[in-house]
Design a protein around this motif. Sequence first.
Motif, PDB file in Angstrom:
ATOM      1  N   ASP A   2      13.407  42.466  32.636  1.00  0.00           N
ATOM      2  CA  ASP A   2      12.060  42.785  33.118  1.00  0.00           C
ATOM      3  C   ASP A   2      12.240  43.557  34.417  1.00  0.00           C
ATOM      4  OD1 ASP A   2       9.549  42.829  34.325  1.00  0.00           O
ATOM      5  OD2 ASP A   2       8.951  40.921  33.436  1.00  0.00           O
ATOM      6  N   GLU A   3      12.128  44.877  34.321  1.00  0.00           N
ATOM      7  CA  GLU A   3      12.427  45.736  35.458  1.00  0.00           C
ATOM      8  C   GLU A   3      11.478  45.488  36.624  1.00  0.00           C
ATOM      9  OE1 GLU A   3      14.562  48.220  37.703  1.00  0.00           O
ATOM     10  OE2 GLU A   3      15.104  47.693  35.629  1.00  0.00           O
ATOM     11  N   ASP A   4      10.189  45.300  36.349  1.00  0.00           N
ATOM     12  CA  ASP A   4       9.240  45.089  37.438  1.00  0.00           C
ATOM     13  C   ASP A   4       9.548  43.800  38.191  1.00  0.00           C
ATOM     14  OD1 ASP A   4       6.597  45.858  38.786  1.00  0.00           O
ATOM     15  OD2 ASP A   4       6.214  43.795  38.138  1.00  0.00           O
ATOM     16  N   PHE A   5       9.969  42.762  37.452  1.00  0.00           N
ATOM     17  CA  PHE A   5      10.349  41.508  38.120  1.00  0.00           C
ATOM     18  C   PHE A   5      11.539  41.731  39.039  1.00  0.00           C
ATOM     19  CE2 PHE A   5      13.236  37.767  37.913  1.00  0.00           C
ATOM     20  CZ  PHE A   5      12.540  36.959  38.795  1.00  0.00           C
ATOM     21  N   LEU A   6      12.533  42.516  38.577  1.00  0.00           N
ATOM     22  CA  LEU A   6      13.698  42.792  39.416  1.00  0.00           C
ATOM     23  C   LEU A   6      13.311  43.578  40.660  1.00  0.00           C
ATOM     24  CD1 LEU A   6      16.256  43.660  36.608  1.00  0.00           C
ATOM     25  CD2 LEU A   6      16.231  41.607  38.033  1.00  0.00           C
ATOM     26  N   VAL A   7      12.389  44.528  40.513  1.00  0.00           N
ATOM     27  CA  VAL A   7      11.908  45.270  41.679  1.00  0.00           C
ATOM     28  C   VAL A   7      11.244  44.318  42.679  1.00  0.00           C
ATOM     29  CG1 VAL A   7      10.234  47.006  42.457  1.00  0.00           C
ATOM     30  CG2 VAL A   7      11.689  47.466  40.476  1.00  0.00           C
ATOM     31  N   SER A   8      10.487  43.334  42.159  1.00  0.00           N
ATOM     32  CA  SER A   8       9.851  42.374  43.062  1.00  0.00           C
ATOM     33  C   SER A   8      10.900  41.584  43.832  1.00  0.00           C
ATOM     34  CB  SER A   8       8.924  41.434  42.284  1.00  0.00           C
ATOM     35  OG  SER A   8       9.637  40.445  41.562  1.00  0.00           O
ATOM     36  N   LEU A   9      11.989  41.165  43.165  1.00  0.00           N
ATOM     37  CA  LEU A   9      13.046  40.426  43.856  1.00  0.00           C
ATOM     38  C   LEU A   9      13.689  41.270  44.953  1.00  0.00           C
ATOM     39  CD1 LEU A   9      15.080  38.387  41.204  1.00  0.00           C
ATOM     40  CD2 LEU A   9      13.295  37.596  42.755  1.00  0.00           C
ATOM     41  N   GLU A  10      13.765  42.574  44.732  1.00  0.00           N
ATOM     42  CA  GLU A  10      14.363  43.455  45.731  1.00  0.00           C
ATOM     43  C   GLU A  10      13.540  43.497  47.021  1.00  0.00           C
ATOM     44  OE1 GLU A  10      14.859  47.108  43.617  1.00  0.00           O
ATOM     45  OE2 GLU A  10      16.638  46.395  42.535  1.00  0.00           O
ATOM     46  N   HIS A  11      12.294  43.044  46.977  1.00  0.00           N
ATOM     47  CA  HIS A  11      11.488  42.925  48.179  1.00  0.00           C
ATOM     48  C   HIS A  11      11.745  41.595  48.902  1.00  0.00           C
ATOM     49  CE1 HIS A  11       9.241  46.219  46.265  1.00  0.00           C
ATOM     50  NE2 HIS A  11       8.839  46.517  47.488  1.00  0.00           N
TER      51      HIS A  11
END
Length: 496
Positions: free
Chosen positions: A445-454
């Motif tokens: 889930d790419e969007d979830f991974l982007v959220s973790l990067e925050h």
Amino acid sequence: MPQRGDELLASRRAKLERLRQRDIDPYPARFHRTHTTAEAARAFTDAEAAGGDGPAATVAGRIVRLRRMGKASFADVEDSEGRLQLFIRSDALGDDYTLLDDLDLGDFAGASGTLLRTKMGEISLAVEGLTLLAKALRPPPEKFHGLRDVEQRYRQRYLDLISNREVHETMRARSRIISAIRAFFDARGFLEVDTPVLVPVPAGAMAQPFVTRHHALDREIYLRIATELYLKRLIVGGMDKVYEIGRVFRNEGIDASHNPEFTSLESYEAYADYNDVMRLVETLVPQVALEVTGGTNIEYGGEVIRLTGPWPRISLHDAIEQYAGVNLDDHPDAASLADRMRAIGVAATYAESRGRLIDKLVGTFVEPKLVQPSFLVDYPVEMSPLAKASPDNPTYTERFEAFAAGMEIANSFTELNDPDVQRERLAEQEELRKQYQGEDLDRMDEDFLVSLEHGMPPTGGLGIGIDRLVMLLTGQTTIRDVMLFPQVRHMGETDA
């Protein structure tokens, strides 16, 4: 030759027509009752204890017993709280007494009058006014035999509710359990939230999704298989304590503890780990049990289950070695583990991943032994792609599952919050999906991974199967008995 059932339906239709010919509306729009059946009984006993006369009351419900005795008749009406006897006399009703000729079991009726106790000692309503509220055109299930067809019980749950009073009690208990869980989390500062049911990526668990299509967006979407990844996005956003109670959907088989749609609780707490969540669970379950059942010891399947904590913590590695005689460290790959499992009589193939094989060992040898509430802790990383690795052994994760009565009731992680490691884990899941095409594995889930990067703080997550917890606290042995409308076969379908 007409069948008995056809004759009964025709008789009820004839009564319906007679009522209409007499200008009696068989389906009036409204009726005002002053008491439920239980409230009426309490009002009478209170008046009786005070030495007063029985109070007036207006009640309503389904007719479940009807006995004509010339100029006097008796009927029982039943509502959601119980039943009350009606004492109906012709001299009290006058011409309206003939309404009884066109009443049947299953009809809804309203009655007003004065409460009294009969010579037989039964609290009753001496009827002064009687109103038909809904004419039943089909007879109710026969009380003596009930519903013998198990599938019919679930397919036509309304008949089950009419026939089996204990179903009402189970569903009332379910409602109280959910209310108690909400109160528990609310009191601890958690915020109840809603997350999407229709999702672009069915991630957050190892399960097969249901697929649908959004016509306006012209794309496939899925019914959620978990609420986890959206709730963790909220932790990223600064909502430190959140929970959700809602339906999740998994395209899987049906058995005593599985239904394709079920109710899940998931909670996430920043600055907590799986040890904190263990303490939360062993506090939550006995507290809910005490509130709903009046005690923390319950009987299930002939065993007395003692819910009061602390619950034992048992290493998954040690439990498998103890109960199955398999040391996982001796079998670091799937093929070696499959060979060992076949040697002890467990069906295993080279087409199964190591995580799935370990799960089979747990289900076959360990779960049945966990009758008293227990935490099975520290799962291999292959089984837990969303959980943080143990600092003592990176091949295992800080994960537990809670068991009672031999079934899983909760699952928890110290949540993996390193976005790079999480990406690697989910990429591995995608590779395993290609290798083991028959298995349910987690998804990228790419969007979830982007959220973790925050940035996501250390977090303890929890999932509880509400239906299984209700099973445990109500003594039910199949999940379908704690759901009002479980999935069932179509009429005429049989097992293949």
